[in-house]
Design a protein around this motif. Structure first.
Motif, PDB file in Angstrom:
ATOM      1  N   PRO A   6      42.177  62.822 -29.424  1.00 28.48           N
ATOM      2  CA  PRO A   6      41.221  63.729 -30.062  1.00 28.48           C
ATOM      3  C   PRO A   6      41.537  64.011 -31.530  1.00 28.48           C
ATOM      4  N   ARG A   7      42.805  64.158 -31.886  1.00 23.48           N
ATOM      5  CA  ARG A   7      43.152  64.484 -33.266  1.00 23.48           C
ATOM      6  C   ARG A   7      42.707  63.374 -34.221  1.00 23.48           C
ATOM      7  N   ILE A   8      42.926  62.124 -33.821  1.00 24.68           N
ATOM      8  CA  ILE A   8      42.531  61.002 -34.671  1.00 24.68           C
ATOM      9  C   ILE A   8      41.014  60.980 -34.841  1.00 24.68           C
ATOM     10  N   LEU A   9      40.281  61.155 -33.738  1.00 26.17           N
ATOM     11  CA  LEU A   9      38.825  61.140 -33.811  1.00 26.17           C
ATOM     12  C   LEU A   9      38.311  62.282 -34.675  1.00 26.17           C
ATOM     13  N   HIS A  10      38.915  63.455 -34.535  1.00 26.21           N
ATOM     14  CA  HIS A  10      38.516  64.620 -35.316  1.00 26.21           C
ATOM     15  C   HIS A  10      38.761  64.395 -36.811  1.00 26.21           C
ATOM     16  N   GLU A  11      39.945  63.937 -37.145  1.00 25.88           N
ATOM     17  CA  GLU A  11      40.290  63.709 -38.554  1.00 25.88           C
ATOM     18  C   GLU A  11      39.423  62.613 -39.174  1.00 25.88           C
ATOM     19  N   LEU A  12      39.226  61.542 -38.430  1.00 25.54           N
ATOM     20  CA  LEU A  12      38.414  60.440 -38.937  1.00 25.54           C
ATOM     21  C   LEU A  12      36.972  60.888 -39.144  1.00 25.54           C
ATOM     22  N   SER A  14      35.901  63.910 -39.694  1.00 32.39           N
ATOM     23  CA  SER A  14      35.877  64.840 -40.835  1.00 32.39           C
ATOM     24  C   SER A  14      35.845  64.083 -42.158  1.00 32.39           C
ATOM     25  N   CYS A  15      36.676  63.069 -42.270  1.00 31.75           N
ATOM     26  CA  CYS A  15      36.710  62.267 -43.498  1.00 31.75           C
ATOM     27  C   CYS A  15      35.387  61.541 -43.725  1.00 31.75           C
ATOM     28  N   LEU A  16      34.838  60.969 -42.667  1.00 32.21           N
ATOM     29  CA  LEU A  16      33.582  60.234 -42.781  1.00 32.21           C
ATOM     30  C   LEU A  16      32.422  61.154 -43.172  1.00 32.21           C
ATOM     31  N   ILE A  17      32.425  62.376 -42.642  1.00 35.66           N
ATOM     32  CA  ILE A  17      31.382  63.337 -42.999  1.00 35.66           C
ATOM     33  C   ILE A  17      31.489  63.668 -44.486  1.00 35.66           C
ATOM     34  N   ARG A  18      32.703  63.898 -44.961  1.00 36.08           N
ATOM     35  CA  ARG A  18      32.900  64.207 -46.385  1.00 36.08           C
ATOM     36  C   ARG A  18      32.453  63.055 -47.279  1.00 36.08           C
ATOM     37  N   LEU A  19      32.595  61.837 -46.793  1.00 34.66           N
ATOM     38  CA  LEU A  19      32.203  60.659 -47.574  1.00 34.66           C
ATOM     39  C   LEU A  19      30.709  60.356 -47.467  1.00 34.66           C
ATOM     40  N   GLY A  20      30.030  61.053 -46.561  1.00 30.23           N
ATOM     41  CA  GLY A  20      28.603  60.811 -46.390  1.00 30.23           C
ATOM     42  C   GLY A  20      28.283  59.667 -45.447  1.00 30.23           C
ATOM     43  N   ALA A  21      29.275  59.205 -44.708  1.00 30.91           N
ATOM     44  CA  ALA A  21      29.081  58.110 -43.747  1.00 30.91           C
ATOM     45  C   ALA A  21      28.736  58.714 -42.383  1.00 30.91           C
ATOM     46  N   PHE A  22      27.549  59.315 -42.290  1.00 35.31           N
ATOM     47  CA  PHE A  22      27.185  60.095 -41.114  1.00 35.31           C
ATOM     48  C   PHE A  22      27.005  59.253 -39.859  1.00 35.31           C
ATOM     49  N   GLN A  23      26.407  58.075 -39.985  1.00 41.79           N
ATOM     50  CA  GLN A  23      26.225  57.204 -38.817  1.00 41.79           C
ATOM     51  C   GLN A  23      27.582  56.779 -38.252  1.00 41.79           C
ATOM     52  N   LEU A  24      28.494  56.438 -39.130  1.00 38.35           N
ATOM     53  CA  LEU A  24      29.828  56.035 -38.689  1.00 38.35           C
ATOM     54  C   LEU A  24      30.567  57.215 -38.066  1.00 38.35           C
ATOM     55  N   ALA A  25      30.386  58.404 -38.624  1.00 43.32           N
ATOM     56  CA  ALA A  25      31.002  59.607 -38.048  1.00 43.32           C
ATOM     57  C   ALA A  25      30.455  59.861 -36.651  1.00 43.32           C
ATOM     58  N   GLU A  26      29.145  59.661 -36.488  1.00 47.30           N
ATOM     59  CA  GLU A  26      28.510  59.834 -35.180  1.00 47.30           C
ATOM     60  C   GLU A  26      29.090  58.843 -34.163  1.00 47.30           C
ATOM     61  N   GLU A  27      29.270  57.607 -34.587  1.00 44.56           N
ATOM     62  CA  GLU A  27      29.865  56.593 -33.709  1.00 44.56           C
ATOM     63  C   GLU A  27      31.300  56.962 -33.342  1.00 44.56           C
ATOM     64  N   THR A  28      32.033  57.502 -34.296  1.00 44.57           N
ATOM     65  CA  THR A  28      33.414  57.913 -34.045  1.00 44.57           C
ATOM     66  C   THR A  28      33.459  59.005 -32.983  1.00 44.57           C
ATOM     67  N   LEU A  29      32.548  59.975 -33.091  1.00 47.21           N
ATOM     68  CA  LEU A  29      32.526  61.083 -32.131  1.00 47.21           C
ATOM     69  C   LEU A  29      32.041  60.653 -30.745  1.00 47.21           C
ATOM     70  N   SER A  30      31.419  59.490 -30.649  1.00 46.80           N
ATOM     71  CA  SER A  30      30.963  59.016 -29.338  1.00 46.80           C
ATOM     72  C   SER A  30      32.063  58.291 -28.573  1.00 46.80           C
ATOM     73  N   GLN A  31      33.223  58.110 -29.219  1.00 48.57           N
ATOM     74  CA  GLN A  31      34.353  57.463 -28.548  1.00 48.57           C
ATOM     75  C   GLN A  31      34.869  58.381 -27.437  1.00 48.57           C
ATOM     76  N   PRO A  32      35.179  57.826 -26.273  1.00 47.38           N
ATOM     77  CA  PRO A  32      35.659  58.679 -25.180  1.00 47.38           C
ATOM     78  C   PRO A  32      37.049  59.246 -25.487  1.00 47.38           C
ATOM     79  N   CYS A  33      37.175  60.544 -25.284  1.00 48.74           N
ATOM     80  CA  CYS A  33      38.484  61.179 -25.411  1.00 48.74           C
ATOM     81  C   CYS A  33      38.476  62.449 -24.568  1.00 48.74           C
TER      82      CYS A  33
END
Length: 70
Positions: A6-12, A14-33
């Protein structure tokens, strides 16, 4: 840390949201944890993504879930 923790997914996400990579952030949050201690607020991140993608109803629902957990 292992990739599915969970920590890796959360940090990643957060970084993607700050960079404006919202689709990639959404995909990251869909990873099972499993966040055993409910330590990370994934619903808040989902709310941010929905807000920036122009999905206000989804954003409000995610922020409300986040508030319930808080």
């Amino acid at each position: 840390y292992r990739p599915g923790e969970p920590r890796i997914l959360h940090e990643l996400a957060s970084c993607l949201i700050r960079l404006g990579a919202f689709q990639l952030a959404e995909e990251t949050l869909s990873q099972p944890c499993v966040d055993l201690y409910a330590q990370f607020d994934f619903d808040y991140q989902r709310g941010q993504i929905a807000f920036f993608l122009g999905k206000p109803a989804e954003a409000i629902a995610a922020f409300q879930r986040s508030l319930k957990l808080q």
